[in-house]
Design a protein around this motif. Sequence first.
Motif, PDB file in Angstrom:
ATOM      1  N   TRP A 288      99.084  80.564  52.415  1.00  0.00           N
ATOM      2  CA  TRP A 288      98.314  79.532  53.078  1.00  0.00           C
ATOM      3  C   TRP A 288      98.097  78.335  52.141  1.00  0.00           C
ATOM      4  CZ3 TRP A 288      93.774  78.777  50.456  1.00  0.00           C
ATOM      5  CH2 TRP A 288      93.295  79.842  49.685  1.00  0.00           C
ATOM      6  N   THR A 289      97.773  77.209  52.709  1.00  0.00           N
ATOM      7  CA  THR A 289      97.731  75.944  51.968  1.00  0.00           C
ATOM      8  C   THR A 289      96.327  75.359  51.962  1.00  0.00           C
ATOM      9  OG1 THR A 289     100.022  75.474  52.606  1.00  0.00           O
ATOM     10  CG2 THR A 289      98.704  73.624  51.797  1.00  0.00           C
ATOM     11  N   ALA A 290      95.861  74.952  50.800  1.00  0.00           N
ATOM     12  CA  ALA A 290      94.565  74.269  50.704  1.00  0.00           C
ATOM     13  C   ALA A 290      94.603  72.985  51.529  1.00  0.00           C
ATOM     14  CB  ALA A 290      94.246  73.960  49.247  1.00  0.00           C
ATOM     15  N   GLY A 291      93.511  72.733  52.219  1.00  0.00           N
ATOM     16  CA  GLY A 291      93.416  71.547  53.065  1.00  0.00           C
ATOM     17  C   GLY A 291      93.666  71.835  54.525  1.00  0.00           C
ATOM     18  N   ASN A 292      94.381  72.910  54.841  1.00  0.00           N
ATOM     19  CA  ASN A 292      94.620  73.306  56.229  1.00  0.00           C
ATOM     20  C   ASN A 292      93.516  74.244  56.707  1.00  0.00           C
ATOM     21  OD1 ASN A 292      96.941  71.819  56.166  1.00  0.00           O
ATOM     22  ND2 ASN A 292      98.333  73.564  56.063  1.00  0.00           N
ATOM     23  N   THR A 293      93.281  74.255  58.020  1.00  0.00           N
ATOM     24  CA  THR A 293      92.249  75.112  58.605  1.00  0.00           C
ATOM     25  C   THR A 293      92.888  76.339  59.236  1.00  0.00           C
ATOM     26  OG1 THR A 293      90.769  73.242  59.027  1.00  0.00           O
ATOM     27  CG2 THR A 293      90.410  75.243  60.323  1.00  0.00           C
ATOM     28  N   TYR A 294      92.363  77.509  58.892  1.00  0.00           N
ATOM     29  CA  TYR A 294      92.880  78.785  59.392  1.00  0.00           C
ATOM     30  C   TYR A 294      91.808  79.476  60.229  1.00  0.00           C
ATOM     31  CZ  TYR A 294      96.556  77.779  56.115  1.00  0.00           C
ATOM     32  OH  TYR A 294      97.579  77.150  55.445  1.00  0.00           O
ATOM     33  N   LYS A 295      92.261  80.180  61.261  1.00  0.00           N
ATOM     34  CA  LYS A 295      91.345  80.781  62.222  1.00  0.00           C
ATOM     35  C   LYS A 295      91.404  82.314  62.116  1.00  0.00           C
ATOM     36  CE  LYS A 295      92.254  76.938  65.398  1.00  0.00           C
ATOM     37  NZ  LYS A 295      92.766  76.541  66.747  1.00  0.00           N
ATOM     38  N   PHE A 296      90.240  82.927  62.241  1.00  0.00           N
ATOM     39  CA  PHE A 296      90.115  84.376  62.146  1.00  0.00           C
ATOM     40  C   PHE A 296      89.405  84.899  63.395  1.00  0.00           C
ATOM     41  CE2 PHE A 296      90.563  82.692  57.954  1.00  0.00           C
ATOM     42  CZ  PHE A 296      91.295  83.631  57.245  1.00  0.00           C
ATOM     43  N   LEU A 297      89.950  85.976  63.961  1.00  0.00           N
ATOM     44  CA  LEU A 297      89.410  86.548  65.189  1.00  0.00           C
ATOM     45  C   LEU A 297      89.324  88.063  65.007  1.00  0.00           C
ATOM     46  CD1 LEU A 297      88.539  86.009  68.162  1.00  0.00           C
ATOM     47  CD2 LEU A 297      90.936  86.410  68.806  1.00  0.00           C
ATOM     48  N   LEU A 298      88.137  88.602  65.219  1.00  0.00           N
ATOM     49  CA  LEU A 298      87.903  90.032  65.001  1.00  0.00           C
ATOM     50  C   LEU A 298      87.290  90.653  66.252  1.00  0.00           C
ATOM     51  CD1 LEU A 298      87.732  92.426  62.896  1.00  0.00           C
ATOM     52  CD2 LEU A 298      85.360  91.710  62.572  1.00  0.00           C
ATOM     53  N   LYS A 299      87.803  91.821  66.613  1.00  0.00           N
ATOM     54  CA  LYS A 299      87.289  92.569  67.756  1.00  0.00           C
ATOM     55  C   LYS A 299      86.707  93.892  67.278  1.00  0.00           C
ATOM     56  CE  LYS A 299      88.861  94.648  72.128  1.00  0.00           C
ATOM     57  NZ  LYS A 299      90.070  94.971  72.952  1.00  0.00           N
ATOM     58  N   GLY A 300      85.555  94.279  67.850  1.00  0.00           N
ATOM     59  CA  GLY A 300      84.963  95.570  67.553  1.00  0.00           C
ATOM     60  C   GLY A 300      84.317  96.141  68.790  1.00  0.00           C
ATOM     61  N   GLU A 301      84.701  97.381  69.139  1.00  0.00           N
ATOM     62  CA  GLU A 301      84.128  97.996  70.332  1.00  0.00           C
ATOM     63  C   GLU A 301      84.155  99.510  70.201  1.00  0.00           C
ATOM     64  OE1 GLU A 301      86.333  97.120  73.835  1.00  0.00           O
ATOM     65  OE2 GLU A 301      88.277  97.547  72.932  1.00  0.00           O
ATOM     66  N   PRO A 302      83.193 100.213  70.831  1.00  0.00           N
ATOM     67  CA  PRO A 302      83.190 101.671  70.797  1.00  0.00           C
ATOM     68  C   PRO A 302      84.461 102.238  71.400  1.00  0.00           C
ATOM     69  CG  PRO A 302      81.089 100.830  71.585  1.00  0.00           C
ATOM     70  CD  PRO A 302      82.033  99.665  71.552  1.00  0.00           C
ATOM     71  N   SER A 303      84.894 103.391  70.839  1.00  0.00           N
ATOM     72  CA  SER A 303      86.113 104.032  71.313  1.00  0.00           C
ATOM     73  C   SER A 303      85.838 105.506  71.566  1.00  0.00           C
ATOM     74  CB  SER A 303      87.233 103.834  70.292  1.00  0.00           C
ATOM     75  OG  SER A 303      88.470 104.276  70.784  1.00  0.00           O
TER      76      SER A 303
ATOM     77  N   TYR B 276      82.804 108.580  63.539  1.00  0.00           N
ATOM     78  CA  TYR B 276      81.354 108.721  63.388  1.00  0.00           C
ATOM     79  C   TYR B 276      80.646 107.354  63.474  1.00  0.00           C
ATOM     80  CZ  TYR B 276      82.558 113.416  61.889  1.00  0.00           C
ATOM     81  OH  TYR B 276      83.063 114.706  61.840  1.00  0.00           O
ATOM     82  N   THR B 277      81.175 106.508  64.326  1.00  0.00           N
ATOM     83  CA  THR B 277      80.614 105.173  64.528  1.00  0.00           C
ATOM     84  C   THR B 277      80.833 104.782  65.969  1.00  0.00           C
ATOM     85  OG1 THR B 277      81.378 104.615  62.284  1.00  0.00           O
ATOM     86  CG2 THR B 277      80.602 102.794  63.661  1.00  0.00           C
ATOM     87  N   SER B 278      79.804 104.364  66.646  1.00  0.00           N
ATOM     88  CA  SER B 278      79.943 103.908  68.024  1.00  0.00           C
ATOM     89  C   SER B 278      79.122 102.631  68.163  1.00  0.00           C
ATOM     90  CB  SER B 278      79.474 104.984  69.003  1.00  0.00           C
ATOM     91  OG  SER B 278      79.648 104.543  70.336  1.00  0.00           O
ATOM     92  N   THR B 279      79.796 101.496  68.051  1.00  0.00           N
ATOM     93  CA  THR B 279      79.062 100.231  68.021  1.00  0.00           C
ATOM     94  C   THR B 279      79.969  99.071  68.386  1.00  0.00           C
ATOM     95  OG1 THR B 279      77.713  98.778  66.630  1.00  0.00           O
ATOM     96  CG2 THR B 279      79.567  99.880  65.568  1.00  0.00           C
ATOM     97  N   TYR B 280      79.356  97.989  68.818  1.00  0.00           N
ATOM     98  CA  TYR B 280      80.047  96.706  68.867  1.00  0.00           C
ATOM     99  C   TYR B 280      79.851  96.039  67.504  1.00  0.00           C
ATOM    100  CZ  TYR B 280      80.725  97.323  73.880  1.00  0.00           C
ATOM    101  OH  TYR B 280      81.122  97.792  75.102  1.00  0.00           O
ATOM    102  N   LEU B 281      80.285  94.811  67.359  1.00  0.00           N
ATOM    103  CA  LEU B 281      80.202  94.143  66.063  1.00  0.00           C
ATOM    104  C   LEU B 281      78.748  93.868  65.686  1.00  0.00           C
ATOM    105  CD1 LEU B 281      83.106  91.546  66.366  1.00  0.00           C
ATOM    106  CD2 LEU B 281      83.109  93.674  65.052  1.00  0.00           C
ATOM    107  N   THR B 282      78.425  94.132  64.428  1.00  0.00           N
ATOM    108  CA  THR B 282      77.086  93.857  63.902  1.00  0.00           C
ATOM    109  C   THR B 282      77.203  93.050  62.620  1.00  0.00           C
ATOM    110  OG1 THR B 282      77.047  95.907  62.594  1.00  0.00           O
ATOM    111  CG2 THR B 282      76.193  96.022  64.854  1.00  0.00           C
TER     112      THR B 282
END
Length: 611
Positions: free
Chosen positions: A307-322, A351-357
């Motif tokens: 990646w290059t300094a000066g450019n904008t990068y996007k991050f997308l995270l999903k979390g849900e119980p399974s 051993y985890t049941s949650t949405y994003l916290t």
Amino acid sequence: MKTRIESKTGMLLTCFILLLQLFTACSPEAVVYQKDTTPEEDAGDRVSAANTALSLTYTVSPGGNSWVINSIADNGDVIYDDGVHNWTNLDHVIRTYFKTSSTGALDVGLNIKAPTGSSKIAVTVGDETKEVEITNTVYQVVDIGTFSIDTAGYQFIEIQGVEKSSAYIGDITGVLVGGAATTGGITYVEDDFYWGRRGPSVHLSYEVPENKDIKWFYNEVTIPQGEDIVGSYFMANGFGEGYFGMQVNSETERRILFSVWSPYDTQNPDDIPDDYKITLLGKGDGVTTGEFGNEGSGGQSYMVYNWTAGNTYKFLLKGEPSVNNSTDYTAYFYAPEVGDWQLIASFRRPYTSTYLTRPHSFLENFVTGAGYLTRKGLYGNQWVLDTQSQWHEMTRAKFTADATARSGARLDYAGGADGNTFFMQNCGFFSDNTTIDSYHDRTANGIAPTIDFSQLETPTIATAPTLLDKTGWEVSDFSSEATSGEGTNGFASLVLDGDGETYWHSCWTGCNQTYDYPHFLTIDTKQTQSADGVAFVQRNGSRKVKDIQIEVSTDNLNWTSMGTFVLQNTAAEQYIDFSQTTSFRYVKVTMSSAYDGLSFAAMAEVSPFVR
């Protein structure tokens, strides 16, 4: 016996008179005093005024406060916990940092010796430099002189070799300061040098809407030009069970990193019971996955992307119980150079049941040799999407910092809001900092992200690749092997025997081969092969390898690099994928570092595979 005692008393009295005469004849600008100390005795101790013509009140240990500023790579060879050693290069510029709350005269001395012969050093504070000759071969306090501090805040004392009569310029176990500039006290790293050299880590915890289950977390990160310093981790999407962001791993390599902690509390992933392990549900093209340790343990993935300094990068995270009381976490990365969302990885946490916290971001330096350099990240346009498909913009954040900052050892940390963007900054010894636990508000953008979730790559459970048959193969070359000291193990050929309990070990006793990194193994497969990557099984014990390079060749003369990679700190089989299916006869694995930081390496199995 009485005569011998009287004789010794007379000799001592004569020596005292000679030393007194020497004291009165010397210039206060470069006086050498008989303060013989070991590094352990001197480091961190206050200095008695009787030992010096200057007012030297504090001893700042180079181990936690000094850097070779013109060569990050040489810091580990020159700066040790007990001081400066192996200092041979006249081009090396060593700086020792500390913070003053007062101005005025600054007295400077060094606890130093010239190991053999003599040397001349230049010591600079501000725009004033003093040159001093070092001739003592045992540790002594050497007065450098008095300098002027015009502005309170972080200061540095710069030391450089000018001349030397032997290989070594000098060993330094203490940088001594005093005078009016220190009357209000000084700030420096007094202990826990590893974390002090890394510098303070800083965090932004975003305020989320109340009574909403958060399924998606979106963030944008821009690193200003010149702030993309080696060792930086600009973590974008942190959550209660892991983190996701981008790193500067070396001068030539950068990564997108996504990790999820196991619910089992250990620093060693090999100790995690099977039912507590993080499960990989799928990964994107070019992504390496495995396990990690030493900061908790769990599942880790990374993609090498410069990646290059000066450019904008996007991050997308999903979390849900399974299923079965578990949670699935999935990370996507958007680079403007690519123009599309890319799957990094998807992990299932038991051993985890949650949405994003606890959505948050942080900025840290993970290379101790780069702790004197400032880095800064801009974090903008944070949004979360709830389970009712409603976007919520997050415009308020709490600024916090780690134990290094809270203890007052390092005060070079900052964070807050600037217009519609949050920012964080750390290291580099800037003097103005931000109040820890303060709240900051950025200007709202008001425009939710436009994401077609139906077009995102769906993670699929990867099947184990097929290992090539290694019958008849041989290790044709190696840097060293332990032919003794490892019982029936140690031999290079054991990486081909198909047994994960036997292992090759680099030479460590009774041999004339190399002891130090880099280590290498060259495998001759005896005929042309096609493979999609190489599988590794680390030794089930110590000496696990960290950084490697894989090269292939058809003739054992001309080599093509398949890339540099990081093996995980685990004895479980792990797979390193090539960017494409590749033909070769020879495979060379070059190892450049180990997780224990020592000079030795071990490996149980090396196996090319096809998918």
